[in-house]
Design an enzyme around this catalytic site. Structure first.
Site, PDB file in Angstrom:
ATOM      1  N   LYS A  53       1.044  -1.315   0.231  1.00 16.77           N
ATOM      2  CA  LYS A  53      -0.007   0.080   0.334  1.00 16.77           C
ATOM      3  C   LYS A  53       0.617   1.233   0.288  1.00 16.77           C
ATOM      4  CE  LYS A  53      -3.603  -2.335   1.683  1.00 16.77           C
ATOM      5  NZ  LYS A  53      -4.812  -2.459   3.159  1.00 16.77           N
ATOM      6  N   GLN A  97      -4.730  -1.687   9.237  1.00 16.61           N
ATOM      7  CA  GLN A  97      -4.833  -3.017   8.794  1.00 16.61           C
ATOM      8  C   GLN A  97      -5.558  -4.279   9.564  1.00 16.61           C
ATOM      9  OE1 GLN A  97      -3.762  -3.720   5.748  1.00 16.61           O
ATOM     10  NE2 GLN A  97      -4.779  -5.852   5.498  1.00 16.61           N
ATOM     11  N   ASP A 120     -11.419   3.329   4.007  1.00 18.82           N
ATOM     12  CA  ASP A 120     -11.969   1.662   3.380  1.00 18.82           C
ATOM     13  C   ASP A 120     -12.916   1.982   3.620  1.00 18.82           C
ATOM     14  OD1 ASP A 120      -9.531  -0.590   3.743  1.00 18.82           O
ATOM     15  OD2 ASP A 120      -8.744  -0.521   5.459  1.00 18.82           O
TER      16      ASP A 120
HETATM   17  N1  LIG Z   1      -7.763  -2.412   6.164  1.00 22.29           N
HETATM   18  C1  LIG Z   1      -8.208  -3.441   5.506  1.00 22.29           C
HETATM   19  N2  LIG Z   1      -7.258  -4.084   6.032  1.00 22.29           N
HETATM   20  C2  LIG Z   1      -7.724  -6.042   5.266  1.00 22.29           C
HETATM   21  C3  LIG Z   1      -8.157  -5.367   3.833  1.00 22.29           C
HETATM   22  C4  LIG Z   1      -8.080  -4.091   3.562  1.00 22.29           C
HETATM   23  O1  LIG Z   1      -9.030  -3.547   2.393  1.00 22.29           O
HETATM   24  N3  LIG Z   1      -8.651  -3.094   4.417  1.00 22.29           N
HETATM   25  N4  LIG Z   1      -8.440  -6.840   2.941  1.00 22.29           N
HETATM   26  C5  LIG Z   1      -7.451  -7.326   2.805  1.00 22.29           C
HETATM   27  C6  LIG Z   1      -5.968  -7.518   2.517  1.00 22.29           C
HETATM   28  N5  LIG Z   1      -5.671  -6.811   1.127  1.00 22.29           N
HETATM   29  C7  LIG Z   1      -5.469  -5.494   1.499  1.00 22.29           C
HETATM   30  O2  LIG Z   1      -5.119  -5.335   2.850  1.00 22.29           O
HETATM   31  C8  LIG Z   1      -5.025  -7.166   0.517  1.00 22.29           C
HETATM   32  C9  LIG Z   1      -5.295  -8.419   0.042  1.00 22.29           C
HETATM   33  C10 LIG Z   1      -4.526  -9.131  -1.036  1.00 22.29           C
HETATM   34  C11 LIG Z   1      -4.066  -8.265  -1.656  1.00 22.29           C
HETATM   35  C12 LIG Z   1      -3.577  -9.032  -3.117  1.00 22.29           C
HETATM   36  O3  LIG Z   1      -2.940  -8.298  -3.968  1.00 22.29           O
HETATM   37  N6  LIG Z   1      -3.759 -10.088  -3.497  1.00 22.29           N
HETATM   38  C13 LIG Z   1      -2.497 -10.790  -4.526  1.00 22.29           C
HETATM   39  C14 LIG Z   1      -1.890 -11.538  -3.857  1.00 22.29           C
HETATM   40  C15 LIG Z   1      -0.728 -11.351  -3.233  1.00 22.29           C
HETATM   41  C16 LIG Z   1       0.322 -12.751  -2.160  1.00 22.29           C
HETATM   42  O4  LIG Z   1       0.535 -13.060  -3.658  1.00 22.29           O
HETATM   43  O5  LIG Z   1       0.113 -13.028  -1.801  1.00 22.29           O
HETATM   44  C17 LIG Z   1      -3.613 -11.126  -5.768  1.00 22.29           C
HETATM   45  O6  LIG Z   1      -4.744 -11.623  -5.682  1.00 22.29           O
HETATM   46  O7  LIG Z   1      -2.981 -10.831  -6.840  1.00 22.29           O
HETATM   47  C18 LIG Z   1      -3.994  -7.121  -1.661  1.00 22.29           C
HETATM   48  C19 LIG Z   1      -4.546  -6.620  -0.750  1.00 22.29           C
HETATM   49  C20 LIG Z   1      -7.560  -7.685   4.432  1.00 22.29           C
HETATM   50  N7  LIG Z   1      -7.219  -7.297   5.351  1.00 22.29           N
END
Ligand SMILES: Nc1nc2c(c(=O)[nH]1)N[C@@H](CN(C=O)c1ccc(C(=O)N[C@@H](CCC(=O)O)C(=O)O)cc1)CN2
Length: 286
Positions: A53, A97, A120
Site C-alpha cells: 500500500k 490493517q 476503507d
Molecule cells: N484495513 C484493511 N484490512 C484488510 C483489507 C482491506 O481492504 N482493508 N483487505 C485484506 C487484505 N488486503 C488488503 O489489505 C489485500 C489482500 C490481497 C491483495 C493482493 O494483491 N493479493 C494478490 C496476491 C498476493 C499474494 O501473492 O499473496 C492477488 O490476489 O493477486 C491485496 C490486498 C485483509 N485486510
C-alpha cells in the site's frame, strides 16, 4: 470456448494512471493526497499488504505514513493515534490493517476514524451512506469487484447476481453495490440450503467465503461472470481462490484469476478513495 480472463493487474494499472494524474493536480493546488497506514503486530501477510500500500502511494504521487506498532499496543494508545490523524491536515485517508490483535476491538477502532477519512469504507456511517446511496467511501474489495465487472461491458440491469458470503466488509457491501447497479441480488451464506440451486440461476457470481472449491463448474450457468474474492492455499501451498478456476473457466464467459484478479484492485480502490477524499477536502476549501 473458455472464459475471458478479467485481468485485475491490467485494470489496476489503467486506473492508477488516472489516479496519478488527479494526485498531480491536487499537489499543484497545494493538497497532495496523504494516506496513513497503521499496522499492529507482526502478521506476515499484513506486513506485505501494508508495504504494498505504501509503495502504491509512492507510485501515484501520494504522501504516505506507515505506523507500525508491537502486537501489545493498547487499544487506548491506538485510539489516541487515530484521533491525532483525524485532525492532521496532510492526511486524507486512515487505514488500520486488519486483522488486529485479539485484545483490540476492531469496531471501536473503525468507528474512531473520521468518516471523511474512512477510505476503507468500514464504519457504520460509511455503510449507511452506501445503503442509502449517499456520497461516501465504498469498501475497497467490493468496489474493485464492481470495476472488474464493468470491464465486461455487460449492463447489470435486470441481471441476477449471487453473492456467496455475508461479511460486513465484502459480502454485504457487494450486495448493495450490485443492487445499486440494478441487479437482482441473492446473498448466500453458510446456512444456505442448496448453494448450487442459487448459483446455477446467476448471471454474475461473486464468491467471497474463504474456502477453496466452494464454486465448481456444475454450479455455474454457461456464460456467467465469475468474480473470485477468495485467498486460500491449496495442498501444495499455492495461492488459490474460492472458485475451482480450471473447471469453471470452461463454463463461464468471464472469470477473475487468483492471484491477479480482485487482490490488486483492493489496493487500487484504496488509492481511488484517498484521492477522492483529498479532492473533497479541496472543494470544501474553495
Ligand atoms: N484495513 C484493511 N484490512 C484488510 C483489507 C482491506 O481492504 N482493508 N483487505 C485484506 C487484505 N488486503 C488488503 O489489505 C489485500 C489482500 C490481497 C491483495 C493482493 O494483491 N493479493 C494478490 C496476491 C498476493 C499474494 O501473492 O499473496 C492477488 O490476489 O493477486 C491485496 C490486498 C485483509 N485486510
Amino acid at each position: 470456448m473458455p472464459a475471458q480472463l478479467i485481468d485485475g493487474v491490467l485494470l489496476s494499472k489503467q486506473l492508477r494512471e488516472d489516479i496519478a494524474a488527479r494526485a498531480a493536480k491536487l499537489t499543484a493546488a497545494g493538497k497532495q493526497p496523504g494516506l496513513a497506514v497503521i499496522l499492529v503486530g507482526e502478521d506476515p501477510a499484513s506486513q506485505v499488504y501494508v508495504r504494498n500500500k505504501v509503495k502504491a502511494c509512492g507510485d501515484v504521487g501520494f504522501h504516505s505514513v506507515l505506523e507500525k506498532y508491537e502486537a501489545d499496543l493498547s487499544e487506548a494508545a491506538l485510539l489516541d493515534r487515530i484521533a491525532a490523524l483525524n485532525v492532521d491536515p496532510a492526511i486524507h485517508g486512515i487505514l488500520v490493517q486488519m486483522p488486529l490483535p485479539k485484545h483490540i476491538d476492531p469496531s471501536k477502532v473503525i468507528e474512531a476514524i473520521s468518516t471523511a477519512k474512512d477510505v476503507d469504507g468500514y464504519s457504520v456511517l460509511s455503510a449507511g451512506e452506501l445503503m442509502t446511496g449517499l456520497e461516501g467511501f465504498r469498501p475497497c474489495t467490493p468496489y474493485g469487484c464492481m470495476k472488474l465487472i464493468e470491464t465486461t461491458g455487460i449492463d447489470l440491469r435486470g441481471k441476477h447476481a449471487v453473492v456467496i458470503g455475508r461479511s460486513n466488509t465484502v459480502g454485504k457491501p457487494m450486495g448493495m453495490l450490485l443492487l445499486q447497479a440494478n441487479a437482482t441480488v441473492t446473498i448466500c451464506h453458510s446456512a444456505t440450503a442448496d448453494l448450487g440451486y442459487h448459483t446455477r440461476q446467476a448471471d454474475v457470481i461473486v464468491a467471497a467465503v474463504g474456502r477453496r472449491n466452494t464454486l465448481t463448474a456444475d454450479m455455474v450457468k454457461p456464460g456467467a461472470i465469475v468474480i473470485d474474492v477468495g485467498m486460500n492455499r491449496d495442498d501444495a501451498g499455492k495461492l488459490c481462490g474460492d472458485v475451482d478456476f480450471d473447471g469453471v473457466k470452461e463454463v463461464a464467459a468471464h472469470i477473475t484469476p487468483v492471484p491477479g484478479g480482485v487482490g490488486p484492485m483492493t489496493i487500487t480502490m484504496l488509492l481511488q478513495n484517498t484521492v477522492e477524499s483529498a479532492e473533497r477536502e479541496l472543494a470544501k476549501q474553495r
